[in-house]
Design a protein around this motif. Structure first.
Motif: not given
Length: 195
Positions: A1-8, A70-73, A133-136
């Motif tokens: 899992m990682s932070d979402t900032a770079r993806l955004e 909250g996180s990404v995969d 299932k509220r996965r992320l």
């Protein structure tokens, strides 16, 4: 899992480029007076307005989605890349539609619709992968908001597919439906999270 900032940040860049490229295809023909050319360019204005509004709505909804994440995969990242590939492609069918609107080209309207149907499929896949299932989903995310987004997004691909199929009857009908979908999602997005 990682932070979402770079993806955004990456996603925002793709949206900005796609939205900017839309206006580059609004041109005058060079035939007749400037006033005549400005009037004759109406298909470009219409296609630009519908596409820019739709991309804007999708960007706003993408932003709303990421407030819940909250996180990404890796799977989520690849679904988002596929989604952004379609976003980046949108200037092409927009130009095809604008160039062929006067002839009421069914093929141009179908190509345009298939692009937006594909975008809707990717976006729905992105959301439901994260929300399943509220996965992320972030632990602090309000379940009413999550449920509201799910209700709003669920029919998207189906609605775009119907509008696309309507192009087989009439290109004008399809364009009107694409504009109506954009208006609907502007209104609907204001009700996310309400019951």
């Amino acid at each position: 899992m990682s932070d979402t900032a770079r993806l955004e940040t990456f996603s925002d860049g793709i949206f900005a480029i796609a939205a900017t490229l839309l206006i580059l295809d609004v041109n005058l023909s060079g035939d007749g007076s400037v006033a005549h050319q400005l009037v004759q360019a109406w298909p470009s204005y219409a296609a630009y307005a519908i596409s820019f509004a739709t991309l804007g709505i999708v960007w706003v909804n993408h932003h709303t989605v990421f407030k819940q994440i909250g996180s990404v995969d890796r799977t989520f990242l690849f679904i988002n890349v596929l989604f952004l590939m379609v976003v980046a492609f949108t200037p092409f069918p927009t130009r095809v539609l604008a160039d062929n609107m006067r002839e009421q080209s069914k093929a141009a309207a179908v190509a345009y619709g298939l692009t937006y149907t594909s975008m809707a499929v990717c976006f729905v896949s992105l959301w439901f992968y994260a929300a399943g299932k509220r996965r992320l989903i972030a632990a602090a995310a309000d379940q009413r908001m999550v449920s509201g987004i799910s209700r709003s997004f669920a029919p998207g691909a189906f609605v775009y597919a119907i509008a696309t199929l309507s192009a087989l009857l009439s290109a004008v009908l399809a364009v009107v439906l694409f504009a109506a979908i954009a208006i609907f999602y502007v209104i609907e997005s204001s009700f996310f999270g309400r019951e």
